[in-house]
Design an enzyme around this catalytic site. Structure first.
Site, PDB file in Angstrom:
ATOM      1  N   LYS A   1       0.845  -1.206   0.000  1.00  0.00           N
ATOM      2  CA  LYS A   1       0.000   0.000   0.000  1.00  0.00           C
ATOM      3  C   LYS A   1       0.876   1.250   0.000  1.00  0.00           C
ATOM      4  O   LYS A   1       2.028   1.211   0.428  1.00  0.00           O
ATOM      5  CB  LYS A   1      -0.861   0.022   1.276  1.00  0.00           C
TER       6      LYS A   1
ATOM      7  N   ARG B   1     -10.484 -11.342   1.856  1.00  0.00           N
ATOM      8  CA  ARG B   1     -11.390 -12.365   1.310  1.00  0.00           C
ATOM      9  C   ARG B   1     -10.759 -13.741   1.403  1.00  0.00           C
ATOM     10  O   ARG B   1     -11.463 -14.751   1.470  1.00  0.00           O
ATOM     11  CB  ARG B   1     -11.784 -12.011  -0.134  1.00  0.00           C
TER      12      ARG B   1
HETATM   13  N1  BES Z   1      -8.196  -3.647   4.395  1.00  0.00           N
HETATM   14  C1  BES Z   1      -8.342  -3.236   3.051  1.00  0.00           C
HETATM   15  C2  BES Z   1      -9.641  -2.478   2.799  1.00  0.00           C
HETATM   16  C3  BES Z   1      -9.733  -1.103   3.429  1.00  0.00           C
HETATM   17  C4  BES Z   1      -9.156  -0.019   2.802  1.00  0.00           C
HETATM   18  C5  BES Z   1     -10.424  -0.921   4.595  1.00  0.00           C
HETATM   19  C6  BES Z   1      -9.265   1.236   3.376  1.00  0.00           C
HETATM   20  C7  BES Z   1     -10.532   0.337   5.168  1.00  0.00           C
HETATM   21  C8  BES Z   1      -9.951   1.411   4.554  1.00  0.00           C
HETATM   22  C9  BES Z   1      -8.347  -4.458   2.140  1.00  0.00           C
HETATM   23  O1  BES Z   1      -7.555  -5.508   2.536  1.00  0.00           O
HETATM   24  C10 BES Z   1      -7.836  -4.004   0.809  1.00  0.00           C
HETATM   25  O2  BES Z   1      -6.701  -3.670   0.725  1.00  0.00           O
HETATM   26  N2  BES Z   1      -8.730  -4.002  -0.182  1.00  0.00           N
HETATM   27  C11 BES Z   1      -8.411  -3.566  -1.497  1.00  0.00           C
HETATM   28  C12 BES Z   1      -9.081  -4.480  -2.470  1.00  0.00           C
HETATM   29  C13 BES Z   1      -8.553  -4.381  -3.864  1.00  0.00           C
HETATM   30  C14 BES Z   1      -7.113  -4.854  -3.919  1.00  0.00           C
HETATM   31  C15 BES Z   1      -9.412  -5.211  -4.784  1.00  0.00           C
HETATM   32  C16 BES Z   1      -8.897  -2.131  -1.669  1.00  0.00           C
HETATM   33  O3  BES Z   1      -9.942  -1.784  -1.096  1.00  0.00           O
HETATM   34  O4  BES Z   1      -8.212  -1.372  -2.335  1.00  0.00           O
HETATM   35 MN    MN Z   2      -5.551  -5.383   1.860  1.00  0.00          MN
END
Ligand code: BES
Ligand code: MN
Ligand code: ZN
Length: 482
Positions: free
Chosen positions: A252, A326
């Protein structure tokens, strides 16, 4: 835990309390000060000349009757940030039930503060210890039920919020297990079953293992069993417990990463729910499953393109290592459904996608299910509890979103479309169609603003307790919805 009591005349209030009442309340003392405060058509607040009270706050009637509650909470928040007294006298003579439930949860939740983590030197100011409810004698019986329930809900929320707020260097999967064991030890009806890394591998939870194996602290699965009765269908709750989400090798951006210690809120809230249920001694059987892992980078971290196998035999191509939630949920849902094939339902909750915040904002949790009665029950419980959900679509039109050339499923679509629903579509493969299943994406609701900062909210515990209590009042022997 903050306590409560009921009085029907202000003469019975503890001295030096903080009185918070409706401007139009008929039970207020007759005095020039109160008259003057009543004249003001807005929030009237004084700390002077109000003996035997330490402080009197009169709030306009409209605030107590606004179904959105936000106005009333906005008025209460600054009052509670630095409490004037350990005792609040709250006028509940004329307040809607949904609003009251939310106000009580807000007050009982004062039992947790960030400063309780003892990471910052603070001289702890006065803390709220007791809520005295001012009501008419004939209101009391009904109010007692509401207060008892909201106090127990807040107890679960506070435990969950505290765990979530603990920074992730301390709050690892193993730390979560130990804290859960301590918290559950208070209730004989709760039993913890722990799967360590070896068990996870042996039982074939390859997705949970893939996510957690890159971290210094290995993954865990915790099942909390609650037996409030000896038989009857088991209700299952599953929570995403990523103690920190770096994104893995699909790293990230730094700026957005610091809140990712909260990526275990789903799991924390499952634990909190179990504590609430045990506190209320509800006559039901429940299994709560916490899928615990840290999504880290390192030589052992899963790589994009890896194919891992879930405990139900389904293979998943891990295209994007940041779509880890997931994966751990899929294994946990499959594991829960194997343990209880006759479960009445499985509900999972997870901070799963940033996209659900884009779609629904910070007030509504995203609900995805193909079971219409369960959708209806959860939606109604959301409205009654003030902890609301909104549906996003979930059906076979999403099929392409999980297609993989090399495995049964792929963890992310390549087109960036319907991100939240695509995640739910992947999850549905891990719950047999015979068990009603619903997915709650709580990325927007698991945190709330407190003194300008985002901290854990304890949502959706209030929703789930309301839903469970409603479900118990149906004929439990019949299949859902009875
Ligand atoms: N934990 C994150 C989702 C999230 C992001 C929760 C910001 C709260 C605030 C999750 O694991 C994630 O990174 N999801 C990705 C999914 C994508 C790679 C399809 C996202 O939301 O960008
Ligand atoms: Mn994630
Ligand atoms: Zn995540």
């Amino acid at each position: 835990m903050i306590t409560y009591q009921f009085i029907s005349t202000l003469a019975d209030a503890k001295p030096n309390s903080h009185l918070i009442a409706r401007s139009a309340s008929s039970l207020l003392p007759e005095s020039a000060l109160v008259d003057e405060m009543r004249q003001q058509n807005t929030v009237a607040d004084t700390r002077f000349g109000c003996a035997p009270f330490a402080r009197i706050t009169l709030l306009p009637d409209a605030l107590w009757h606004d179904a959105l509650t936000e106005g009333l909470l906005a008025a209460l928040r600054p009052l509670l940030a630095v409490p004037a007294s350990a005792d609040i006298v709250l006028d509940v003579t004329d307040i809607g039930e949904v609003v009251l439930a939310q106000v009580l949860r807000f007050l009982f939740n004062q039992a947790h503060r960030l400063s309780d983590l003892k990471l910052k030197k603070t001289d702890d100011a006065v803390r709220l210890t007791c809520i005295t409810a001012l009501c008419l004698p004939e209101q009391r019986a009904k109010l007692e039920t509401i207060f008892r329930q909201q106090q127990a809900i807040a107890l679960g929320m506070v435990a969950a919020r505290r765990l979530a707020d603990i920074p992730s260097d301390r709050c690892t999967p193993q730390f979560m297990i130990e804290e859960a064991q301590k918290l559950c030890a208070t209730y004989p009806a709760l039993r913890c079953e722990v799967l360590n890394e070896k068990d996870i591998v042996e039982q074939g939870l390859g997705l949970l293992h893939a996510v957690g194996k890159g971290a210094a602290c290995p993954p865990r699965l915790l099942a909390v069993h609650y037996n409030g009765v000896s038989d009857g269908p088991v209700r299952c709750y599953v929570g995403k417990g990523i103690t920190f989400d770096t994104g893995g090798l699909w790293l990230k951006e730094g700026a957005g990463m610091y809140t990712m210690k909260y990526d275990m809120c789903g799991a924390a809230n499952v634990l909190g729910l179990m504590l609430t249920v045990a506190e209320l001694k509800l006559p039901v059987r429940i299994m709560g499953v916490l899928a615990l892992a840290e999504n880290a980078i390192g030589p052992e971290a899963m790589q994009p393109g890896t194919v891992a196998t879930a405990c139900n035999g389904t293979t998943v191509e891990i295209n994007n290592t940041d779509a880890e939630g997931r994966l751990v949920l899929a294994d946990a849902i499959a594991w829960a459904s194997q343990r209880h094939p006759q479960a009445r339902y499985i509900i999972d909750m997870a901070t799963l996608t940033g996209a659900v915040v884009k779609a629904l904002g910070y007030e509504l949790s995203g609900l995805m299910t193909q079971d219409e009665p369960l959708r209806e029950a959860l939606t109604g419980a959301g409205k009654r509890s003030g902890d609301e959900v909104w549906s996003l679509p979930l059906d076979a039109r999403l099929k392409k979103q999980t297609d993989s050339a090399i495995a049964d499923l792929c963890n992310t679509p390549t087109n960036n479309a319907a991100i939240s629903a695509s995640a739910a579509w992947l999850l549905h493969h891990f719950c047999p169609p015979t068990i009603p299943w619903a997915h709650l994406d709580i990325s927007g609701t698991a945190l709330w603003r407190e003194n300008g900062r985002s901290v854990a909210s304890g949502r959706p515990i209030p929703l789930l307790v309301e839903h469970l209590v409603g479900d118990l009042s149906r004929v439990t022997a019949a299949p859902y919805p009875a």
